[in-house]
Structure formats: structure tokens, C-alpha cells
Design a protein around this motif. Structure first.
Motif, PDB file in Angstrom:
ATOM      1  N   ASN A 158       6.258  41.072  47.017  1.00 44.95           N
ATOM      2  CA  ASN A 158       7.639  41.532  47.091  1.00 44.95           C
ATOM      3  C   ASN A 158       7.806  42.900  46.443  1.00 44.95           C
ATOM      4  N   ARG A 167      10.500  44.685  44.268  1.00 48.98           N
ATOM      5  CA  ARG A 167      11.650  44.284  43.460  1.00 48.98           C
ATOM      6  C   ARG A 167      12.344  45.533  42.931  1.00 48.98           C
ATOM      7  N   THR A 213      15.694  41.668  53.181  1.00 47.69           N
ATOM      8  CA  THR A 213      16.125  41.856  51.790  1.00 47.69           C
ATOM      9  C   THR A 213      17.097  40.766  51.352  1.00 47.69           C
ATOM     10  N   VAL A 214      16.904  40.297  50.115  1.00 44.64           N
ATOM     11  CA  VAL A 214      17.900  39.463  49.438  1.00 44.64           C
ATOM     12  C   VAL A 214      18.429  40.255  48.246  1.00 44.64           C
ATOM     13  N   VAL A 272      10.739  34.846  45.647  1.00 47.74           N
ATOM     14  CA  VAL A 272      11.789  34.870  46.671  1.00 47.74           C
ATOM     15  C   VAL A 272      11.137  34.953  48.040  1.00 47.74           C
ATOM     16  N   HIS A 282      13.510  42.343  47.127  1.00 47.12           N
ATOM     17  CA  HIS A 282      14.489  41.717  46.232  1.00 47.12           C
ATOM     18  C   HIS A 282      15.238  42.852  45.552  1.00 47.12           C
ATOM     19  N   TYR A 283      16.541  42.898  45.771  1.00 45.86           N
ATOM     20  CA  TYR A 283      17.362  44.012  45.288  1.00 45.86           C
ATOM     21  C   TYR A 283      18.374  43.482  44.282  1.00 45.86           C
TER      22      TYR A 283
END
Length: 236
Positions: free
Chosen positions: A2, A4, A28-29, A72, A77-78
Motif C-alpha cells: 500500500n 499510505r 483509494t480509501v 487495508v 490509503h489516504y
């Protein structure tokens, strides 16, 4: 593996619109201000919806960090982060695990917007002083993005950030559907009216700012911190 991202801002910046841009990517989450409850619980400060915020998130900063590090099911991951949510003496060594960016805005504009949602405002409320401390504590100097620059050329800055992160740019980041998101914090009804109406970044425009003497003094107290970061900003 990921990617991050931690986008460190203060309030009343373009941070929620930026979160919309990243969430509109299919890979993206996003996480919305994960230290907010911890900040309210630690300081006792009164914010709109305080009790609901505290009930919605962990109040132990170490638990917040654990969740930020958790696996995730997404390429990106934002995390939309607020620097003023961190205690002045907080151990921030964990930020080295993330790709950090500082998002800054002229303090007079921040204060003028802030006092429309909350009556009182002090220098510690708007994040710039903490952004300088965080910048100095980071093992690598993060990119500093000024909101005024970004809004003049959002695609240019988003393309640069995607390239820096090693991910593909998509024009989905430039436009998004209006309305709330499940990922929005429970504080959204108090702060997110404008972004819920938005479908993209508003073009930059000069602001006619009318600040009270107290609020002008708050902006002035934060001006040196802003100027220091502004001098290091990304210029594209």
C-alpha cells in the motif's frame, strides 16, 4: 504494498475537498481526521458536536496510530490529518511510516473561515504553529503545498503528487459527485456544507477579509509560521 499518504493541514483549508479528490480514485480509501476525538478528549475544548465526535473514534492516540497502520484492501490509503490534533509533546516518530505532505493556507483566510463555524479562535486552533513543529520533526522534508497555488493549477499539483507517490494520475481526482460520504466524520454537518455542495475544486479567487481586532491578531501570530512554510512550498 500500500501507499499510505498523510495530508497534514489545519482547519478551513481545502483539506476536505482534497479528501474528496483522493476518495474518488477507484484504488483509494480515506480516513477523516482520525485524531479528532483524542484531541477533544485531551484538551477538553468545546467544538460543535463534541460528544458525538468523542463517541465515534478512539481517544487513545496509540490506538489511532495502530488503526492507521492496519492492513487495508486498497492500493492507496489516504489520511486527512489535522496538525493541531496532535499534542505539542507527542511522539511523532510513527509518521515516518507514511508519505507526508503539508497543506498550508494564508492564516487570515483560515481565521476568517474558521470563525464562521466556531465563535472563538486562537493561534493553536488553526494548525500552522504545529505544522512547523511537524515539519522540523520529520526525518525527510515533506512537500509543502499552498492552497492558493494548488487552486490555480489543481491538475498540475495532483499529477506531481501522484508521480511523487509512484501511482497513476486519474482525472477522477478533479471532479466528484456532490453530497456527503460515509467516510465523512460525524462533525460533517457543522463544517462540510460547502464541500458537500462541491463537485470539484473551486478556482482560486482573492478574498475580501473582514477580521475583528482579536482575529487579526490571531492571524498575525501565525504569520511567521506560514511564511516559513510558504518559503519551502512546492512551486510548479
Amino acid at each position: 504494498m500500500n501507499v499510505r499518504v498523510a495530508m497534514w493541514s489545519g482547519p478551513r483549508n481545502i483539506s476536505t475537498a482534497m479528501m474528496r479528490a483522493w476518495e474518488n480514485r477507484p484504488d483509494t480509501v480515506v480516513v477523516d481526521e482520525p485524531f479528532y476525538a483524542a484531541y477533544l478528549a485531551r484538551t477538553g475544548i468545546d467544538h460543535p458536536g463534541r460528544d458525538a465526535v468523542i463517541a465515534s473514534q478512539p481517544t487513545d492516540p496509540s490506538e489511532v496510530v495502530r488503526r492507521l497502520r492496519a492492513p487495508v484492501d486498497a492500493e492507496v490509503h489516504y489520511a486527512k490529518q489535522m496538525t493541531h490534533h496532535l499534542a505539542d509533546d507527542a511522539d511523532v516518530a510513527w509518521v515516518a511510516d507514511f508519505r507526508n505532505v503539508l497543506l498550508v493556507r494564508d492564516p487570515a483566510e483560515v481565521v476568517a473561515s474558521y470563525v464562521r463555524s466556531r465563535e472563538t479562535c486562537e493561534p493553536a486552533d488553526i494548525g500552522l504553529l504545529q505544522q512547523v513543529r511537524l515539519f522540523d520533526a520529520m526525518p525527510e522534508s515533506p512537500p509543502v503545498v499552498d492552497a492558493g497555488d494548488f487552486l490555480r493549477k489543481p491538475e498540475t499539483y495532483l499529477r506531481w503528487l501522484c508521480d511523487w507517490l509512484g501511482i497513476a494520475f486519474t482525472d477522477r481526482m478533479l471532479h466528484w459527485p456532490a453530497g456527503p460520504r460515509e467516510s465523512d466524520g460525524v462533525w460533517a454537518p457543522y463544517w462540510y456544507d460547502a464541500v458537500e455542495r462541491s463537485t470539484g475544486f473551486e478556482p482560486w479567487r482573492p478574498r475580501d477579509l473582514q477580521l475583528s481586532p482579536h482575529d487579526a491578531a490571531v492571524a498575525d501570530a501565525c504569520r511567521p509560521a506560514y511564511d516559513a512554510l510558504h518559503a519551502r512550498r512546492l512551486r510548479l
